[in-house]
Enzyme design. Structure first.
Site, PDB file in Angstrom:
ATOM      1  N   HIS B 236      54.854  24.950  -0.059  1.00  0.00           N
ATOM      2  CA  HIS B 236      56.264  24.564  -0.037  1.00  0.00           C
ATOM      3  C   HIS B 236      56.371  23.179  -0.670  1.00  0.00           C
ATOM      4  CE1 HIS B 236      60.253  23.591   1.447  1.00  0.00           C
ATOM      5  NE2 HIS B 236      60.386  24.832   1.888  1.00  0.00           N
ATOM      6  N   ARG B 256      68.035  20.724  -0.249  1.00  0.00           N
ATOM      7  CA  ARG B 256      68.390  20.840  -1.664  1.00  0.00           C
ATOM      8  C   ARG B 256      69.584  21.767  -1.842  1.00  0.00           C
ATOM      9  NH1 ARG B 256      63.112  22.964  -3.504  1.00  0.00           N
ATOM     10  NH2 ARG B 256      62.528  22.888  -1.304  1.00  0.00           N
TER      11      ARG B 256
END
Lengths: 247, 607
Positions: B236, B256
């Site tokens: 990740h 994000r």
């Protein structure tokens, strides 16, 4: 790097004592890191329960310098290292070993509480329409990670051992989450009064103080539930009505 | 036979995360008796950590979404290494599985008209992730747990399974111990569902908890089942990097999705520099358009921060290795900047990302509404795992089923965020349903006492050796394995490193034979660690061998020495199995061909 002393409870059902362990601590470390370090360095069989190490699973509950805490969210920089840091298991449940207690009672209690029962779906496709406001209202209760620190600190369980008559703050929060769920239609008030022992809570708010998720347990969950119980069972007009109707 | 209690169920589920709970609920609903065994307390499994949301084409936010688009996105994200049938079933059934959760009490965030709200996520064309702030996993596991306990299943908390028991070619039960007292148990079952999650603890920096030691992978492998795609491990892109002790803890992609941007030490949004051709048409080429996308502008394309995880992780690594990283070896993830665009920025961040706010405040002493976070890649997810039949989730061993992260096929070479929570619902249900059917069609078989004795002796060996001077420490072996995997089988791989890692695993396996621990059988973490080593070594070897054989870069696998994709290897799946001589074999097999009607869906969604 600083050398620090941790005084950790070692023992089982038969008894035990605090043992001192020294280990190096560095910036940003949490108490659980120190416990793991001690485990790897000098106490391979020391029992500690943990999982996520980021405050999301609620496994590593213990008492650090006398305060109920998640060890993974307790930073060592916040502790006074001039004296040994005292780490011991939570007290409201039977000790298994070292820092691990038998919390299975909580799972049995939860099973007793009437489960979620939704109203008939709003739309023909079987879905519901819910406003964000209604979701937000119960969100606080649904944040609970079941660490049982509130149970640990509640004197009804901790000092008076009313485990048979009182479900504890965690399960009042759970009941509140169900009761205030925008879709739920179940009635749990009678259980709250009779089997869950909500009357035992004398709102000392200790549970609220220790909650790592900052849930306002007493004010937002327990007191509203108490009010509903009072409305239903102790309202003088209703009492009179019930008497007249022979109920 | 050694003295141990025996439990008997029709279906036995191992693992009580989302997949295991969903499987147990489904099996119980069909009227068979169900046992659910888990390593931790109920409700603490790794699903609790999932933050961003569950992907399902409900089309509540963008009505252009449908299962076909979700399917095509999943295949593209997986670089077409996916089992297409699993990707199809997953995309078709995810919406129903999410709606069903709501009927069981889950509360998701809402749209203005009161339906389930969906958010943007990497690789998903439309806003698709149903969510509750950034604690979707907790909501899901708690819903499944609270629903499940009323379905009549028997739950065994804090148990570890060390061996699958077989009769001929069929699985007939399990052997394990309770972690509390160390007492052995036999679980007889007509069918078994493995839902044990991933393998993250094979690496040093990981977002995964201690439980993620690849137990299900190893149990299946030892029982003769195939593992596939083991080389594909997802790193990740955004884990915490500071303080050191929290390194690896996940920072949700939702940051994000809500408008957070990645910057290097020069303040540059470096993700604009490297947009892969496969995604050029769908990616914004300027900051303004990217911002509009995160705010729900349907005409805008997604910002490059929301490219697939493998790509973003590599870009971060590049910035760091080329000297443009943050002070603690990561890059900056800035959500605070949205305060320039939104009147109530700080309040918005606290409401949409409450646990991120909490996590940074408590662990790093940082207020994310005011300053950027420092982030770097962390081992997160295994795309590889137990080979299963797409429709039934049965492995290559009769009566043995698998679901969730420990099963493989859906995600191909790279998983899209949000597709794991939907994976465990869709395939957890299917595994439970088919395991129950299997149980109805088969009878219980007698357990071989000699096998129990052998398994018990093996499990007790570390305790009997004790922690003497010549005994190996399980903690040390685990640590050395994690370091080797991190350094040599990590985000950037090369032949020499991979071969060295395979040798390290062999050497550590040798040493693990001499592992010894102090204390007794009661809640003894040293002993537990010693027993988990076996699984960790199996999965580590499988990952390293798969990675060495795949001489190309695809999805999560990046080879420094073979930086390009190979068309030929794109048609190959690596199957790992235990050979007759006890050694691990890796076999290259052709990927299942896409039927024309399925290929057409991918072509339709190409632009």
């Amino acid at each position: 790097m600083t050398r620090a002393t941790f005084s950790i409870w070692r023992g089982d059902r038969g008894g035990g004592r605090f043992e001192d362990y020294q280990t190096d601590v560095s910036a940003g470390m949490v108490v659980l890191d120190a416990v793991h370090q001690v485990q790897a360095e000098s106490a391979g069989d020391m029992a500690v329960r943990w999982n996520c190490k980021s405050g999301k699973c609620g496994s590593c509950s213990a008492e650090v310098n006398g305060m109920p805490k998640l060890m993974c969210m307790t930073r060592i920089d916040d502790l006074d290292l001039s004296q040994p840091v005292k780490i011991e298991p939570i007290k409201a449940f039977p000790l298994l070993k070292d820092l691990v207690t038998d919390v299975s009672w909580n799972y049995a209690v939860k099973k007793r509480i009437k489960k979620f029962k939704p109203r008939t779906p709003d739309a023909s496709d079987g879905t519901w329409r819910i406003s964000q406001q209604d979701v937000d209202r119960v969100q606080e209760f649904r944040k609970c990670i079941e660490c049982f620190l509130c149970q640990d600190v509640c004197h009804v369980l901790r000092e008076h051992n009313k485990h048979d008559e009182f479900i504890g703050p965690r399960f009042f929060v759970y009941t509140a989450a169900l009761d205030m769920h925008p879709l739920d239609v179940e009635d749990r008030l009678e259980d709250l009064k009779k089997t869950d022992g909500i009357g035992y809570c004398n709102i000392t708010k200790c549970c609220t103080v220790v909650c790592p998720e900052n849930i306002t347990i007493t004010d937002n969950a327990i007191i509203p539930l108490k009010e509903r119980v009072v409305d239903r069972f102790y309202d003088p007009l209703r009492l009179l009505w019930r008497k007249m109707m022979g109920k | 036979m050694v003295d141990c209690q025996t439990h008997e169920h029709d279906v036995l589920v191992v693992g009580a995360g989302g997949a295991g709970l969903r499987a147990a609920i489904e099996a119980a609903a069909s009227g068979v008796s169900v046992g659910l065994v888990c390593k931790s307390l109920l409700g603490k499994a790794h699903t609790v950590m999932a933050e961003g949301g569950v992907a399902a084409s409900l089309a509540n936010v963008d009505d252009r979404d449908d299962w076909k688009t979700h399917f095509a996105d999943t295949m593209r994200g997986g670089q077409y290494g996916n089992n297409w049938r699993m990707a199809e079933l997953h995309a078709r059934e995810a919406p129903e599985r999410v709606r069903e959760l709501e009927a069981w009490g889950a509360l998701f965030d809402r749209t203005k008209d009161g339906r389930i709200l969906q958010r943007n996520f990497g690789g998903h064309r439309y806003p698709r992730l149903a969510h509750v702030g950034d604690r979707t996993g907790l909501e899901m596991i708690r819903t499944l747990q609270d629903h499940g306990i009323h379905q009549g299943m028997e739950v065994f908390m804090e148990f570890t399974i060390v061996r699958l028991l077989k009769s001929g070619d069929r699985v007939i039960g399990l052997f394990g111990y309770d972690r509390e007292r160390g007492r052995f148990r036999v679980f007889k079952a007509k069918s078994v569902v493995l839902a044990t999650g991933g393998i993250g603890r094979a690496f040093k920096i990981t977002s995964n908890s201690w439980e993620y030691t690849g137990d299900g992978h190893a149990l299946a492998y030892e029982a003769g089942a195939d593992l596939i795609d083991m080389e594909y491990v997802q790193f990740h892109p955004t884990g915490m990097v500071w303080p050191l002790s929290v390194r690896g803890i996940l920072v949700t992609e939702g940051v994000r999705g809500e408008g957070g941007v990645l910057r290097n030490s020069e303040g540059k949004r470096f993700m604009f520099d490297d947009i892969p051709d496969l995604y050029k048409n769908q990616t914004a080429d300027n900051e303004e358009e990217g911002w509009r996308y995160t705010q729900g502008d349907k005409g805008a394309r997604r910002p490059p921060e929301l490219l697939t995880r493998d790509h973003v992780a590599r870009c971060i690594l590049r910035e760091v290795s080329e000297g443009r990283g943050s002070p603690h070896g990561g890059v900056f993830l800035d959500i605070a900047w949205i305060g320039e665009r939104l009147a109530n920025g700080a309040e918005h961040i606290r409401r949409k990302l409450p646990s991120m706010y909490h996590q940074f405040k408590e662990l790093a002493g940082i207020d994310i509404t005011a300053v950027p976070m420092e982030v770097g890649p962390t081992t997160h997810y295994a795309m590889g795992g137990i080979r299963v039949d797409a429709d039934t989730q049965m492995s290559t061993v009769s009566g043995l089923f698998a679901a969730g992260e420990c099963a493989a096929g859906l995600h191909g070479a790279n998983r899209l965020g949000g597709n794991s929570l939907s994976d465990l619902l869709v395939f957890g249900k299917r595994a439970g349903e088919h395991a129950a059917l299997f149980a109805k069609e088969h009878s219980a078989a007698p357990i071989d006492g000699a096998e129990i004795d052998a398994a018990a002796a093996e499990a007790l060996a570390p305790l009997e050796r004790g922690a003497g001077a010549d005994a190996e420490s399980p903690y040390l072996i685990q640590q050395e394995l994690q370091e080797s995997m991190q350094d040599k089988v990590g985000i950037v791989r090369r032949e020499s490193d991979l071969l060295a890692a395979i040798e390290t695993v062999a050497a550590l396996r040798e040493r693990a034979q001499r592992v010894g621990v102090a204390g007794n059988r009661e809640y003894n973490p040293g002993w537990h660690t010693a027993l988990d080593l076996k699984s960790l070594l199996v999965v580590s070897e499988a990952v390293a061998r798969g990675a060495a054989q795949r001489k190309e870069s695809r999805g999560a696998q990046f080879r420094d020495d073979y930086p390009e994709k190979s068309e030929e290897l794109g048609k190959i799946t690596h199957a790992v199995r235990k050979g007759g001589d006890g050694r691990m074999q890796v076999e290259a097999e052709p990927v299942r061909e896409l039927p024309p009607e399925i290929r057409a869906i991918i072509v339709e969604n190409q632009e």
